[in-house]
Design a protein around this motif. Structure first.
Motif, PDB file in Angstrom:
ATOM      1  N   PRO A  34       0.808  -1.226   0.000  1.00 37.47           N
ATOM      2  CA  PRO A  34       0.000   0.000   0.000  1.00 37.47           C
ATOM      3  C   PRO A  34       0.835   1.266   0.000  1.00 37.47           C
ATOM      4  N   GLU A  35       2.091   1.200   0.494  1.00 34.30           N
ATOM      5  CA  GLU A  35       2.934   2.394   0.516  1.00 34.30           C
ATOM      6  C   GLU A  35       3.254   2.887  -0.895  1.00 34.30           C
ATOM      7  N   TRP A  36       3.153   1.994  -1.859  1.00 40.57           N
ATOM      8  CA  TRP A  36       3.425   2.379  -3.243  1.00 40.57           C
ATOM      9  C   TRP A  36       2.416   3.406  -3.747  1.00 40.57           C
ATOM     10  N   PHE A  37       1.200   3.363  -3.206  1.00 35.61           N
ATOM     11  CA  PHE A  37       0.141   4.244  -3.679  1.00 35.61           C
ATOM     12  C   PHE A  37      -0.022   5.490  -2.818  1.00 35.61           C
ATOM     13  N   GLU A  38       0.777   5.624  -1.765  1.00 35.88           N
ATOM     14  CA  GLU A  38       0.683   6.802  -0.913  1.00 35.88           C
ATOM     15  C   GLU A  38       1.198   8.030  -1.656  1.00 35.88           C
ATOM     16  N   ALA A  39       0.472   9.118  -1.540  1.00 34.37           N
ATOM     17  CA  ALA A  39       0.835  10.340  -2.276  1.00 34.37           C
ATOM     18  C   ALA A  39       0.655  11.554  -1.380  1.00 34.37           C
ATOM     19  N   ARG A  40       1.446  12.569  -1.656  1.00 34.35           N
ATOM     20  CA  ARG A  40       1.291  13.834  -0.943  1.00 34.35           C
ATOM     21  C   ARG A  40       0.800  14.889  -1.935  1.00 34.35           C
ATOM     22  N   GLY A  41       0.044  15.824  -1.435  1.00 38.83           N
ATOM     23  CA  GLY A  41      -0.474  16.875  -2.289  1.00 38.83           C
ATOM     24  C   GLY A  41       0.582  17.931  -2.576  1.00 38.83           C
ATOM     25  N   ILE A  42       0.722  18.287  -3.840  1.00 41.57           N
ATOM     26  CA  ILE A  42       1.676  19.307  -4.259  1.00 41.57           C
ATOM     27  C   ILE A  42       0.897  20.490  -4.815  1.00 41.57           C
ATOM     28  N   ARG A  43       1.203  21.689  -4.334  1.00 42.91           N
ATOM     29  CA  ARG A  43       0.571  22.893  -4.850  1.00 42.91           C
ATOM     30  C   ARG A  43       1.230  23.260  -6.179  1.00 42.91           C
ATOM     31  N   ALA A  44       0.460  23.247  -7.227  1.00 49.45           N
ATOM     32  CA  ALA A  44       0.969  23.556  -8.559  1.00 49.45           C
ATOM     33  C   ALA A  44       1.089  25.065  -8.751  1.00 49.45           C
ATOM     34  N   ASP A  45       1.900  25.446  -9.726  1.00 50.56           N
ATOM     35  CA  ASP A  45       2.091  26.863 -10.034  1.00 50.56           C
ATOM     36  C   ASP A  45       2.049  27.052 -11.556  1.00 50.56           C
ATOM     37  N   PRO A  46       0.869  26.905 -12.167  1.00 48.89           N
ATOM     38  CA  PRO A  46       0.786  27.042 -13.622  1.00 48.89           C
ATOM     39  C   PRO A  46       1.207  28.424 -14.117  1.00 48.89           C
ATOM     40  N   ALA A  47       0.970  29.456 -13.306  1.00 49.01           N
ATOM     41  CA  ALA A  47       1.310  30.812 -13.736  1.00 49.01           C
ATOM     42  C   ALA A  47       2.800  30.967 -14.019  1.00 49.01           C
ATOM     43  N   ALA A  48       3.624  30.122 -13.402  1.00 42.47           N
ATOM     44  CA  ALA A  48       5.066  30.204 -13.623  1.00 42.47           C
ATOM     45  C   ALA A  48       5.440  29.915 -15.067  1.00 42.47           C
ATOM     46  N   TRP A  49       4.526  29.292 -15.814  1.00 40.53           N
ATOM     47  CA  TRP A  49       4.801  28.937 -17.201  1.00 40.53           C
ATOM     48  C   TRP A  49       4.331  30.001 -18.187  1.00 40.53           C
ATOM     49  N   GLY A  50       3.574  30.973 -17.736  1.00 36.53           N
ATOM     50  CA  GLY A  50       3.066  31.964 -18.667  1.00 36.53           C
ATOM     51  C   GLY A  50       2.067  31.344 -19.635  1.00 36.53           C
ATOM     52  N   ASP A  51       1.924  31.959 -20.794  1.00 34.78           N
ATOM     53  CA  ASP A  51       0.942  31.498 -21.789  1.00 34.78           C
ATOM     54  C   ASP A  51       1.573  30.417 -22.666  1.00 34.78           C
ATOM     55  N   VAL A  52       1.450  29.178 -22.237  1.00 33.93           N
ATOM     56  CA  VAL A  52       2.111  28.072 -22.923  1.00 33.93           C
ATOM     57  C   VAL A  52       1.498  27.835 -24.308  1.00 33.93           C
ATOM     58  N   THR A  53       2.304  27.281 -25.191  1.00 32.95           N
ATOM     59  CA  THR A  53       1.846  26.945 -26.540  1.00 32.95           C
ATOM     60  C   THR A  53       1.076  25.629 -26.520  1.00 32.95           C
ATOM     61  N   LEU A  54      -0.090  25.638 -27.155  1.00 32.43           N
ATOM     62  CA  LEU A  54      -0.923  24.438 -27.244  1.00 32.43           C
ATOM     63  C   LEU A  54      -0.910  23.825 -28.640  1.00 32.43           C
ATOM     64  N   ALA A  55      -0.604  24.630 -29.649  1.00 33.17           N
ATOM     65  CA  ALA A  55      -0.579  24.146 -31.034  1.00 33.17           C
ATOM     66  C   ALA A  55       0.091  25.225 -31.875  1.00 33.17           C
TER      67      ALA A  55
END
Length: 303
Positions: free
Chosen positions: A185-206
């Motif tokens: 079961p320890e394999w599936f244990e996870a901690r929450g990470i606060r993401a920071d999408p703004a650090a990437w600016g306006d990323v290219t999608l296509a």
């Protein structure tokens, strides 16, 4: 518990090196240890650099390493319609725009700002944030490029995107890199990470000539293939922020993430095709055996 689904998804734009072998073996052995599934995906959106010959060599190298995978194999070049659908959804939300500045124009604009003593935001990979066409081009020049159907990138308006999700962006990061056999079961244990999408600016999608980018295609493919566990190199750790905001905008399921250590060369650099790192194929041809590779990677010979 849902059956875990792992995937290995390289680009056939060069031969696999030991870093690829490490990631492939980790995903394969994780699937075996958890009673899960292992998928192989070909990320060939670059239809110029990615070739059938390199894909064939890649498949041979992985089979030589002892990997087997489910069929059929998903090729991104055959899945463009799914990416176009996702892009249209984001466009329908008013979250994308066409960006006409060239890389050279962006570089020159940022260099001028920085030489004048002003700072300019850069993403976690070191690339400058997109300044916006209006910061560089006159209204007349912008209209000219639009009328001439000049090359453009489709970018995500990150500020609007974050307003739309209206909640903190997080992901689940599992700390274990290699499962026990069988995985506990320890394999599936996870901690929450606060993401920071703004650090990437306006990323290219296509782009005008390419209906998707890595960021868009990877979240669409993981969702479409039912991937539950994304196990990949730590060089993509920060990119998870972008992937999570796209998953939230497109109402796609959230996988668990694990970011494994990188395999480095003798100079401490990440192995890369662009650095002409020694390939698995070269090692095979020189007589290196699978146990030798496993020892170099620090992977036991048994699952």
């Amino acid at each position: 518990m849902t059956v875990p689904v792992f995937r290995f998804a390289p680009s056939p734009n060069g031969h696999l090196h030991l870093g690829h072998a490490y990631s492939a073996l980790l995903n394969y052995r994780s699937a075996l240890a958890t009673g899960g599934r292992f998928l192989f995906r070909v990320e060939d959106i670059d239809t110029v650099r990615c070739t059938p010959e390199l894909e064939r060599d890649m498949l041979e190298d992985l089979a030589w390493l002892g990997l087997t995978w489910e069929m059929p194999v998903l090729r991104q070049s055959e899945n463009f319609s799914a990416y176009e659908d996702a892009l249209q959804k984001l466009e329908g939300m008013g979250l994308t725009y066409r960006a006409y500045l060239t890389r050279a124009e962006i570089k020159r604009f940022v260099a001028e700002r920085e030489s004048a003593g002003a700072s300019w935001p850069r993403d976690p990979d070191g690339a400058p944030h997109y300044p916006g066409d209006g910061a560089v081009l006159s209204d007349e020049e912008r209209r000219r490029r639009v009328d001439a159907d000049a090359p453009f990138a489709v970018r995500l308006d990150m500020r609007r995107a974050l307003k739309r999700v209206r909640e903190p962006v997080t992901w689940r990061e599992c700390t274990a890199e290699m499962p026990s056999s069988p995985a506990g079961p320890e394999w599936f244990e996870a901690r929450g990470i606060r993401a920071d999408p703004a650090a990437w600016g306006d990323v290219t999608l296509a782009r005008k000539d390419t209906p998707t980018s890595y960021h868009l295609s990877v979240v669409v493919d993981d969702a479409g293939q039912g991937v539950t566990d994304v196990l990949r190199g730590e060089d993509l750790y920060h990119a998870t922020s972008v992937h999570r905001v796209l998953q939230m905008l497109l109402a796609l399921p959230e996988p668990r993430y694990r970011h494994h250590r990188l395999i480095l060369d003798d100079d401490g650099r990440k192995l890369a095709k662009s650095n002409r790192s020694t390939s698995v194929r070269d090692l095979r041809n020189s007589g290196v055996q699978i146990p030798d590779i496993q020892e170099r990677l620090g992977i036991s010979s048994t699952v």
